[in-house]
Design a protein around this motif. Sequence first.
Motif, PDB file in Angstrom:
ATOM      1  N   LYS A   1     -22.326 -52.920  48.176  1.00  0.00           N
ATOM      2  CA  LYS A   1     -21.553 -51.711  48.463  1.00  0.00           C
ATOM      3  C   LYS A   1     -21.905 -50.607  47.474  1.00  0.00           C
ATOM      4  CE  LYS A   1     -18.036 -48.699  48.512  1.00  0.00           C
ATOM      5  NZ  LYS A   1     -17.850 -47.612  47.526  1.00  0.00           N
ATOM      6  N   ILE A   2     -22.069 -50.953  46.196  1.00  0.00           N
ATOM      7  CA  ILE A   2     -22.439 -49.960  45.190  1.00  0.00           C
ATOM      8  C   ILE A   2     -23.796 -49.360  45.513  1.00  0.00           C
ATOM      9  CG2 ILE A   2     -23.053 -49.658  42.756  1.00  0.00           C
ATOM     10  CD1 ILE A   2     -20.862 -51.682  42.066  1.00  0.00           C
ATOM     11  N   VAL A   3     -24.730 -50.208  45.946  1.00  0.00           N
ATOM     12  CA  VAL A   3     -26.053 -49.717  46.346  1.00  0.00           C
ATOM     13  C   VAL A   3     -25.935 -48.715  47.492  1.00  0.00           C
ATOM     14  CG1 VAL A   3     -28.198 -50.405  47.511  1.00  0.00           C
ATOM     15  CG2 VAL A   3     -27.393 -51.676  45.521  1.00  0.00           C
ATOM     16  N   ALA A   4     -25.128 -49.051  48.487  1.00  0.00           N
ATOM     17  CA  ALA A   4     -24.940 -48.157  49.635  1.00  0.00           C
ATOM     18  C   ALA A   4     -24.353 -46.823  49.189  1.00  0.00           C
ATOM     19  CB  ALA A   4     -24.032 -48.822  50.669  1.00  0.00           C
ATOM     20  N   THR A   5     -23.385 -46.853  48.281  1.00  0.00           N
ATOM     21  CA  THR A   5     -22.767 -45.623  47.800  1.00  0.00           C
ATOM     22  C   THR A   5     -23.757 -44.801  46.983  1.00  0.00           C
ATOM     23  OG1 THR A   5     -20.606 -46.698  47.739  1.00  0.00           O
ATOM     24  CG2 THR A   5     -20.828 -44.669  46.486  1.00  0.00           C
ATOM     25  N   PHE A   6     -24.515 -45.467  46.117  1.00  0.00           N
ATOM     26  CA  PHE A   6     -25.539 -44.771  45.331  1.00  0.00           C
ATOM     27  C   PHE A   6     -26.532 -44.050  46.250  1.00  0.00           C
ATOM     28  CE2 PHE A   6     -25.574 -47.410  41.120  1.00  0.00           C
ATOM     29  CZ  PHE A   6     -24.421 -46.761  40.727  1.00  0.00           C
ATOM     30  N   ASN A   7     -27.077 -44.793  47.211  1.00  0.00           N
ATOM     31  CA  ASN A   7     -28.102 -44.208  48.088  1.00  0.00           C
ATOM     32  C   ASN A   7     -27.576 -43.032  48.893  1.00  0.00           C
ATOM     33  OD1 ASN A   7     -30.415 -45.774  47.497  1.00  0.00           O
ATOM     34  ND2 ASN A   7     -29.611 -47.468  48.700  1.00  0.00           N
ATOM     35  N   SER A   8     -26.308 -43.092  49.299  1.00  0.00           N
ATOM     36  CA  SER A   8     -25.756 -42.025  50.131  1.00  0.00           C
ATOM     37  C   SER A   8     -25.318 -40.815  49.325  1.00  0.00           C
ATOM     38  CB  SER A   8     -24.573 -42.555  50.953  1.00  0.00           C
ATOM     39  OG  SER A   8     -23.480 -42.856  50.116  1.00  0.00           O
ATOM     40  N   THR A   9     -25.333 -40.936  47.992  1.00  0.00           N
ATOM     41  CA  THR A   9     -24.896 -39.816  47.151  1.00  0.00           C
ATOM     42  C   THR A   9     -25.983 -39.364  46.176  1.00  0.00           C
ATOM     43  OG1 THR A   9     -23.833 -41.415  45.653  1.00  0.00           O
ATOM     44  CG2 THR A   9     -22.441 -40.369  47.310  1.00  0.00           C
ATOM     45  N   GLY A  10     -27.226 -39.707  46.486  1.00  0.00           N
ATOM     46  CA  GLY A  10     -28.338 -39.126  45.738  1.00  0.00           C
ATOM     47  C   GLY A  10     -28.920 -39.965  44.628  1.00  0.00           C
ATOM     48  N   THR A  11     -28.472 -41.214  44.460  1.00  0.00           N
ATOM     49  CA  THR A  11     -29.026 -42.085  43.431  1.00  0.00           C
ATOM     50  C   THR A  11     -29.772 -43.239  44.102  1.00  0.00           C
ATOM     51  OG1 THR A  11     -27.264 -41.575  41.836  1.00  0.00           O
ATOM     52  CG2 THR A  11     -28.485 -43.614  41.491  1.00  0.00           C
ATOM     53  N   PRO A  12     -31.106 -43.249  44.068  1.00  0.00           N
ATOM     54  CA  PRO A  12     -31.874 -44.309  44.727  1.00  0.00           C
ATOM     55  C   PRO A  12     -31.540 -45.682  44.141  1.00  0.00           C
ATOM     56  CG  PRO A  12     -33.295 -42.473  44.115  1.00  0.00           C
ATOM     57  CD  PRO A  12     -31.975 -42.236  43.440  1.00  0.00           C
ATOM     58  N   ALA A  13     -31.232 -46.635  45.011  1.00  0.00           N
ATOM     59  CA  ALA A  13     -30.812 -47.952  44.551  1.00  0.00           C
ATOM     60  C   ALA A  13     -31.269 -49.031  45.523  1.00  0.00           C
ATOM     61  CB  ALA A  13     -29.293 -48.001  44.386  1.00  0.00           C
ATOM     62  N   ILE A  14     -31.430 -50.248  44.995  1.00  0.00           N
ATOM     63  CA  ILE A  14     -31.840 -51.403  45.792  1.00  0.00           C
ATOM     64  C   ILE A  14     -30.994 -52.601  45.380  1.00  0.00           C
ATOM     65  CG2 ILE A  14     -33.704 -53.047  46.263  1.00  0.00           C
ATOM     66  CD1 ILE A  14     -35.701 -50.871  45.899  1.00  0.00           C
ATOM     67  N   PHE A  15     -30.590 -53.408  46.339  1.00  0.00           N
ATOM     68  CA  PHE A  15     -29.857 -54.635  46.037  1.00  0.00           C
ATOM     69  C   PHE A  15     -30.823 -55.793  45.858  1.00  0.00           C
ATOM     70  CE2 PHE A  15     -28.054 -58.621  47.772  1.00  0.00           C
ATOM     71  CZ  PHE A  15     -27.134 -58.869  46.757  1.00  0.00           C
ATOM     72  N   MET A  16     -30.582 -56.596  44.835  1.00  0.00           N
ATOM     73  CA  MET A  16     -31.364 -57.818  44.593  1.00  0.00           C
ATOM     74  C   MET A  16     -30.381 -58.956  44.343  1.00  0.00           C
ATOM     75  SD  MET A  16     -34.118 -58.636  41.539  1.00  0.00           S
ATOM     76  CE  MET A  16     -32.844 -58.574  40.256  1.00  0.00           C
ATOM     77  N   HIS A  17     -30.401 -59.968  45.192  1.00  0.00           N
ATOM     78  CA  HIS A  17     -29.498 -61.102  45.006  1.00  0.00           C
ATOM     79  C   HIS A  17     -29.961 -61.905  43.793  1.00  0.00           C
ATOM     80  CE1 HIS A  17     -27.084 -64.661  45.787  1.00  0.00           C
ATOM     81  NE2 HIS A  17     -26.401 -63.949  46.676  1.00  0.00           N
ATOM     82  N   ALA A  18     -29.024 -62.244  42.927  1.00  0.00           N
ATOM     83  CA  ALA A  18     -29.377 -62.931  41.683  1.00  0.00           C
ATOM     84  C   ALA A  18     -30.046 -64.276  41.932  1.00  0.00           C
ATOM     85  CB  ALA A  18     -28.126 -63.111  40.820  1.00  0.00           C
ATOM     86  N   ALA A  19     -29.630 -64.974  42.988  1.00  0.00           N
ATOM     87  CA  ALA A  19     -30.221 -66.280  43.291  1.00  0.00           C
ATOM     88  C   ALA A  19     -31.659 -66.133  43.782  1.00  0.00           C
ATOM     89  CB  ALA A  19     -29.383 -67.017  44.321  1.00  0.00           C
TER      90      ALA A  19
END
Length: 321
Positions: free
Chosen positions: A61-79
């Motif tokens: 969810k944080i990644v989605a919010t970052f990307n939609s508000t101008g901060t490029p982000a990617i999710f990486m599952h820890a496992a």
Amino acid sequence: MKSKKSIIESATSTLKLESDAILNLIQHINDDFVKVVQAILDSKGRVIVTGIGKSAIIAQKIVATFNSTGTPAIFMHAADAVHGDLGMIQKDDIVLCLSKSGNTPEIKLLAPLLKQSNNLLIGMLGQVDSDLAKQADLVLNTIVDKEACPHNLAPTTSTTAQLAMGDALAICLLEAREFNTADFARYHPGGSLGKRLYLKAGDLALKNERPSIKPDASVKDVIIEISKNRLGAVIVIADEKILGIITDGDIRRMLERYTEIENIKASDLMNINPKRIDKDELALYALEIIKANNITQLLVTSGDTYYGLIHMHDLLQEGII
């Protein structure tokens, strides 16, 4: 089966615990938080957000919010990170790792691997003496007193705190970048949200006919023109100049007042001060005008020129309402 009273008490208790936890985060908005914001702003890379279990869901969810508000982000599952996904991290990226305890096996394995790449590691965690806290360059403290779960087991209050801290971070970045509604519209072109931000009054008007009539037209001609275009109104024009508007409501009121209508002309029926909007104004503003004036149709102009009509149903159809 639980009684109505106990259900309400349970829900109220949960919301109280979680709201108190969010308010408690305020005391943890400190120098590290400021440094995190500044580091992300200065970075030439992306924010890689990772976590395990429920924290992984919040990370997405944080990644989605970052990307939609101008901060490029990617999710990486820890496992998955230790099985090849570490390759997605580039040299300029910043890693944000979410964990309530900071001591889960996956996080304890991942943290030193992240440090080897010399990427800035930010820990969003609930235990400041944890393994992740010791490995992290900067810490966002999301400690909570207890979970809303009566057994203090299911992640509830803790994930709410993570979510709120992520939102606080995203909004700080948004404001620092001076990210405006035009930027937001560019990233949200689909759905009703996007339409509220970019759809213009002129875009809607172009989908409709441009009903018009001369000021000396008969009542019959006015009714025919209104009925033909299904907009419930017609614009009275002479020499390309807008003189007024006649709506189906004006027709009904006229029929209530007069029995003899043969000599009544369009100029006798029209409202000479129709509410209007420029074609380049947002359709959202058109909705505000319609609501404020309790009307159904709105005249759209291009300067002083008749451009078209908007009906409230157009706004409804586009999801603006």
